[in-house]
Design a protein around this motif. Structure first.
Motif, mmCIF file in Angstrom:
data_model
loop_
_atom_site.group_PDB
_atom_site.id
_atom_site.type_symbol
_atom_site.label_atom_id
_atom_site.label_comp_id
_atom_site.label_asym_id
_atom_site.label_seq_id
_atom_site.Cartn_x
_atom_site.Cartn_y
_atom_site.Cartn_z
ATOM 1 N N VAL A 81 43.350 -0.173 -8.298
ATOM 2 C CA VAL A 81 43.227 0.803 -7.213
ATOM 3 C C VAL A 81 43.040 0.074 -5.887
ATOM 4 C CG1 VAL A 81 41.885 2.732 -6.274
ATOM 5 C CG2 VAL A 81 42.310 2.595 -8.728
ATOM 6 N N PHE A 82 42.255 -1.017 -5.899
ATOM 7 C CA PHE A 82 42.102 -1.831 -4.686
ATOM 8 C C PHE A 82 43.457 -2.387 -4.245
ATOM 9 C CE2 PHE A 82 37.487 -2.281 -5.649
ATOM 10 C CZ PHE A 82 36.984 -2.083 -4.373
ATOM 11 N N ARG A 83 44.240 -2.893 -5.207
ATOM 12 C CA ARG A 83 45.551 -3.470 -4.880
ATOM 13 C C ARG A 83 46.473 -2.402 -4.289
ATOM 14 N NH1 ARG A 83 47.370 -8.087 -7.168
ATOM 15 N NH2 ARG A 83 49.352 -7.240 -7.903
ATOM 16 N N THR A 84 46.473 -1.222 -4.916
ATOM 17 C CA THR A 84 47.321 -0.130 -4.436
ATOM 18 C C THR A 84 46.898 0.299 -3.035
ATOM 19 O OG1 THR A 84 47.585 0.623 -6.720
ATOM 20 C CG2 THR A 84 48.192 2.176 -4.983
ATOM 21 N N TYR A 85 45.591 0.405 -2.824
ATOM 22 C CA TYR A 85 45.062 0.798 -1.508
ATOM 23 C C TYR A 85 45.446 -0.223 -0.441
ATOM 24 C CZ TYR A 85 41.660 1.076 2.291
ATOM 25 O OH TYR A 85 41.081 1.120 3.532
ATOM 26 N N ASN A 86 45.171 -1.503 -0.705
ATOM 27 C CA ASN A 86 45.449 -2.538 0.297
ATOM 28 C C ASN A 86 46.943 -2.666 0.585
ATOM 29 O OD1 ASN A 86 42.906 -3.516 1.106
ATOM 30 N ND2 ASN A 86 42.667 -4.617 -0.825
ATOM 31 N N ALA A 87 47.776 -2.520 -0.452
ATOM 32 C CA ALA A 87 49.224 -2.590 -0.254
ATOM 33 C C ALA A 87 49.703 -1.414 0.593
ATOM 34 C CB ALA A 87 49.927 -2.591 -1.614
ATOM 35 N N SER A 88 49.275 -0.199 0.238
ATOM 36 C CA SER A 88 49.758 0.995 0.935
ATOM 37 C C SER A 88 49.239 1.071 2.364
ATOM 38 C CB SER A 88 49.340 2.253 0.156
ATOM 39 O OG SER A 88 50.041 2.345 -1.065
ATOM 40 N N ILE A 89 47.975 0.750 2.581
ATOM 41 C CA ILE A 89 47.409 0.841 3.930
ATOM 42 C C ILE A 89 48.064 -0.198 4.852
ATOM 43 C CG2 ILE A 89 45.445 -0.755 3.739
ATOM 44 C CD1 ILE A 89 45.176 2.760 5.190
ATOM 45 N N THR A 90 48.407 -1.366 4.280
ATOM 46 C CA THR A 90 49.079 -2.404 5.066
ATOM 47 C C THR A 90 50.465 -1.942 5.490
ATOM 48 O OG1 THR A 90 47.870 -4.179 3.947
ATOM 49 C CG2 THR A 90 49.919 -4.788 5.047
ATOM 50 N N LEU A 91 51.235 -1.378 4.562
ATOM 51 C CA LEU A 91 52.569 -0.868 4.899
ATOM 52 C C LEU A 91 52.480 0.223 5.959
ATOM 53 C CD1 LEU A 91 55.668 -0.862 4.077
ATOM 54 C CD2 LEU A 91 55.091 1.170 2.734
ATOM 55 N N ASP A 92 51.564 1.183 5.759
ATOM 56 C CA ASP A 92 51.425 2.309 6.672
ATOM 57 C C ASP A 92 51.106 1.837 8.089
ATOM 58 O OD1 ASP A 92 51.002 5.454 6.702
ATOM 59 O OD2 ASP A 92 49.376 4.574 7.887
#
Length: 699
Positions: free
Chosen positions: A520-531
């Motif tokens: 979940v941390f990986r998904t959060y950090n990946a998505s927030i970075t892209l956004d």
């Protein structure tokens, strides 16, 4: 800094059975003046929105009944595999610096939504028409019942009907003899099959790996038996079998298009009934109904089991999961039977068996990525990552406080959580002696982490898929000091986090937020970075320029998650061709400028390279041609730079598994970028549920 890159391949099956799923949630796929038009996304894929059709094939429909039932069964306790795309994922490297969160733009206007209609490509519209036509002919209907949100142990479906799995064809002996000490040797069909597996790899890098050959010999020699003539692999010459293999490949290449088409149709006819399942009266595509054929295990990186024989999977290895009152799939191999039959509606797998190389792991058969169950699972995964935004501030404050705790266990948990959050490390699991010596956060050894004053840590370990990972990162001083304390009194082979294991860490993470895991941390950090990168860096420009901006943001995410790939063998050739084309265009540009200068002076153009008289063009036409040529050169130079930048970075894995697709769809709508410029057909089908997102959506 990455020290190495590994090739990326994927396991045949995989998913996360522990994720909460909901059956048949009503999802849309539309864009009309700001929302995508309802679309099935792909021909042959069942649309997710309420108004669209069940999927139908032109081939014969599977003969499976549709008997409703609701049955609660005890959940089979098995270790769920990670998602297929996640298996493609490589080791993790630190995030060198965090991007400051940009506040959502408040300057959005209705014009954005009006522009959004342009996002959908003509190909999607055509698919939509085909889907509507198929709907009229469908005997299957989509259930209008909305299932309750499903968590662990909760019902995922009421009725499930399918035809099981299809097995690879039996081995056909070719009778070609290998040479041993120069003499031809007779082999049994079983011995010949395994020898052929080895022979066809003659020109691969694996033949230069002693571990591969050692493992092959151990397994093959067991088949040969103690009294066999062959005693030494080095005395074996597999060339005759390899040459036969090349001849067979050439025969296939020489087949006429009609012959190839006939073979394809015959294969489709054999597989058709296995391609579909009926879930709660809805026809869904099955994702991976083919049982993997026997072969030699290759692995990735320097896997210790490379070269071992992956034995043939039999029906007696396979457990089937199906509705209680549904007909049990017929075993396709005469005289054999399934290992077990389950009626567990709390899980979404259709079948599973033990991995022949790692028996503690399992291979699963699931519905396709475009199915409603998988779509709902994906949506819930990204919603959970979005939920982390509400908790992240307090979580970071809590673990920062515990960096200096007197309780060593608390201190280790705090540092491990920091590494998982900031460096995108996996939690890690203990390995058996015969498994790859890979590590994650909890299983790091003292020798894997070096303290470099004043506050840098150098990580050096074998990560996922046995890929060597080396990286140096600056960390907060309390973390640096804590790591130094964890080193005290230990040897390099001792556990860095000796008071911690994955079960303790996972239990702690779930206390911080319901359902929180390292992923979940990986998904959060990946998505927030892209956004944030897309919102910050996208400027006015043409579609090609905007796509480059997206790729840069995607690359940043791939670096965060360390999604690597080996440099393509054709990379140098592609770069050379681009260089030649650019040089050629620059020559054309130079001639056009000379012609323009002469035209402005009233002089005729010079003759071309062949000595022929050029057309006498007006200055206006020449200026237009110069602008067009400049644009071509700029595009090629941009493409060339992109290819070079991304030559060791795999963009696909993060798109499939870590980036909330709604970020991409909303960005495409806001900036008038056709969605298929970013998502290929399989992703369009997988993320059909995300296509109706509002253009103003922010992660």
């Amino acid at each position: 800094m990455k020290s190495s890159a590994g090739t990326s391949s994927s396991k045949l099956y995989g998913s996360d059975e522990k994720k909460p799923l909901a059956s048949n949630s009503e999802q849309k796929c539309s864009t009309v003046k700001g929302k995508l038009e309802k679309s099935s996304m792909l021909s042959g894929k069942r649309p997710l929105d309420k108004g669209n059709c069940s999927d139908q094939s032109s081939a014969k429909k599977p003969k499976i009944s549709d008997t409703p039932t609701a049955m609660k069964s005890k959940q089979l306790t098995v270790k769920a595999e990670k998602e297929k795309a996640d298996e493609d994922d490589d080791d993790d490297i630190p995030i060198s610096q965090r991007i400051k969160k940009s506040p959502p733009s408040n300057s959005k206007t209705s014009s954005m939504k009006q522009k959004a209609a342009k996002v959908v490509s003509s190909s999607l519209k055509k698919l939509n028409k085909k889907s509507k036509k198929e709907f009229k002919n469908s005997k299957y209907i989509k259930s209008t019942k909305v299932s309750p949100s499903s968590g662990d142990g909760q019902k995922k479906w009421s009725t499930l009907v399918h035809n099981g799995v299809i097995f690879p064809p039996p081995y056909k002996p070719h009778g070609i003899k290998l040479l041993y000490d120069g003499r031809p040797i007779d082999l049994t069909p079983e011995q010949e099959e395994v020898a052929t597996m080895f022979a066809v790899m003659k020109d691969t890098d694996y033949m230069n790996k002693p571990q591969f050959k050692k493992n092959f010999w151990e397994d093959w020699s067991k088949l040969l038996g103690k009294n066999h003539t062959i005693k030494d692999l080095d005395k074996c010459d597999f060339t005759p079998i390899y040459e036969w293999h090349l001849q067979e490949k050439e025969k296939k290449k020489q087949m006429s298009s009609e012959e190839k088409k006939a073979l394809k149709e015959e294969k489709l006819k054999q597989e058709e009934k296995y391609m579909w399942a009926i879930v709660d009266r809805v026809k869904e595509k099955v994702g991976n109904f083919r049982v993997e054929p026997p072969g030699l295990f290759r692995g990735r990186g320097e896997h210790p089991k490379m070269g071992k024989l992956k034995r043939r999977i039999r029906p007696s290895d396979i457990t089937i999961n199906i509705g209680k009152n549904a007909p049990i799939p017929e075993c396709p191999i005469p005289g054999e039977s399934w290992k077990d039959i389950k009626h567990d509606n709390t899980v979404t797998w259709l079948a599973f068996w033990n991995d022949p190389i790692n028996p503690k792991e399992f291979k699963y058969v699931f519905l396709a990525a475009s199915s409603s169950l998988k779509g709902q699972s994906d949506k819930e995964k990204y919603e959970k990552a979005r939920m982390l935004k509400e908790y992240i501030k307090n979580i970071r404050a809590a673990y920062t406080k515990d960096f200096t705790s007197k309780d060593v266990t608390k201190r280790q948990i705090a540092v491990a959580t920091y590494l998982i959050d900031k460096l995108a490390l996996r939690a890690g699991n203990e390995k058996d002696d015969d498994e790859a010596d890979t590590v994650g956060c909890c299983t790091l050894k003292v020798g894997n982490v070096e303290c470099i004053p004043p506050n840098k840590l150098k990580f050096d370990f074998l990560g996922k898929d046995s890929i060597q990972y080396v990286n140096t990162v600056e960390v907060e001083l309390p973390v640096y000091n804590a790591i130094g304390q964890f080193h005290t009194g230990k040897s390099k082979s001792d556990d860095l986090f000796d008071k911690l294991d994955t079960s303790k860490l996972n239990a702690h993470l779930k206390e911080l937020m319901p359902g929180l895991t390292a992923k979940v941390f990986r998904t959060y950090n990946a998505s927030i970075t892209l956004d944030e990168m897309l919102n910050k860096e996208t400027k006015d420009g043409d579609v090609a320029e905007k796509v480059v901006i997206y790729q840069r943001a995607n690359k940043e995410v791939a670096i965060i998650c360390n999604h690597q790939r080996s440099i393509s063998k054709s990379h140098s050739a592609q770069m050379s061709r681009l260089t030649e084309k650019i040089t050629e265009l620059k020559g054309v540009l130079k001639e056009l400028k000379i012609d323009l200068d002469r035209a402005n002076k009233g002089k005729p153009p010079l003759k071309d390279a062949d000595g022929k008289q050029k057309r006498n063009l007006t200055p206006e036409v020449l200026e237009k041609k110069i602008a067009q040529t400049n644009a071509k050169i700029e595009k090629m130079e941009r493409d060339m730079q992109t290819k070079e930048d991304l030559k060791t970075v795999a963009l696909g894995t993060s798109k499939i598994n870590y980036l909330d697709p709604r970020i991409t769809v909303a960005w495409c709508k806001r900036h008038e970028v056709p969605i298929e410029k970013i998502f290929n057909k399989s992703l369009l089908a997988k993320f059909a549920w995300a296509m109706d997102v509002d253009p103003d959506f922010r992660f």
